[in-house]
Design a protein around this motif. Structure first.
Motif, short mmCIF file in Angstrom:
data_model
loop_
_atom_site.label_atom_id
_atom_site.label_comp_id
_atom_site.label_asym_id
_atom_site.label_seq_id
_atom_site.Cartn_x
_atom_site.Cartn_y
_atom_site.Cartn_z
N MET A 49 -10.14 4.63 6.44
CA MET A 49 -9.29 3.39 5.52
C MET A 49 -9.30 2.42 6.18
SD MET A 49 -6.24 6.02 4.98
CE MET A 49 -5.55 6.06 6.16
N SER A 50 -8.95 1.23 5.77
CA SER A 50 -9.40 -0.49 6.34
C SER A 50 -7.61 -0.02 6.76
CB SER A 50 -8.80 -1.05 4.56
OG SER A 50 -7.25 -0.69 4.00
N ASP A 51 -7.88 -1.60 7.71
CA ASP A 51 -6.24 -1.74 8.49
C ASP A 51 -5.58 -1.89 7.81
OD1 ASP A 51 -8.21 -1.37 11.09
OD2 ASP A 51 -7.79 -3.72 10.66
N LYS A 52 -5.16 -2.40 6.24
CA LYS A 52 -4.42 -2.35 5.41
C LYS A 52 -3.64 -0.89 5.13
CE LYS A 52 -4.62 -2.85 1.67
NZ LYS A 52 -4.45 -3.85 -0.38
N SER A 83 0.58 -1.36 0.23
CA SER A 83 -0.10 0.19 -0.21
C SER A 83 0.84 1.24 -0.23
CB SER A 83 -1.33 0.04 1.13
OG SER A 83 -1.77 -0.97 1.20
N ILE A 84 0.43 2.62 -1.56
CA ILE A 84 1.36 3.60 -0.44
C ILE A 84 -0.09 4.79 -0.11
CG2 ILE A 84 2.03 5.22 -2.37
CD1 ILE A 84 2.14 3.44 -4.63
N LEU A 85 0.87 5.50 0.29
CA LEU A 85 -0.24 6.37 1.45
C LEU A 85 -0.92 7.25 0.56
CD1 LEU A 85 -0.86 7.01 4.81
CD2 LEU A 85 1.21 8.59 4.62
N TYR A 86 -1.97 7.11 0.88
CA TYR A 86 -2.69 7.67 -0.14
C TYR A 86 -3.18 9.68 0.01
CZ TYR A 86 -6.25 10.99 3.71
OH TYR A 86 -6.46 10.63 4.36
N ASN A 87 -2.11 9.96 0.59
CA ASN A 87 -1.83 11.72 1.13
C ASN A 87 -0.43 11.80 0.76
OD1 ASN A 87 -1.75 10.67 3.46
ND2 ASN A 87 -3.03 12.04 4.49
#
Length: 95
Positions: free
Chosen positions: A78-81, A57-61
């Protein structure tokens, strides 16, 4: 720039009605979405058997992405992942 190259290869098809859209992501591409309604169904069609060890996962912000999300930070769910996501510069790369 990297992010412009990625965006130029993404394909998004919208049906014209607000309740249905299709997003196509190529193997190895990061993808993300924001749901602005109370409910949404998101279904994946994949080209192989699910492999959790191949997920990242890449941090959305992440400022490096330059995405201006149309939502206030305190309203993001957001999901836990995704809560454990990394910055793009620290992201796991796959072959």
């Amino acid at each position: 720039a990297f992010i412009e190259d990625v965006i130029s290869l993404a394909i998004v098809v919208t049906s014209g009605c607000s309740s249905f859209s299709i997003s196509i992501s190529f193997c190895g591409f990061a993808h993300g979405f924001l749901v602005m309604s109370d409910e949404a169904v998101f279904t994946y069609k994949v080209d192989n058997v699910y492999s959790p060890q191949s997920e990242a996962s890449i941090l959305y912000n992440d400022p490096a992405l330059g995405i201006k999300w149309p939502i206030e930070e305190n309203n993001v769910v957001m999901s836990d992942k995704d809560l454990k996501a990394q910055l793009l510069k620290d992201a796991v790369l796959f072959d």
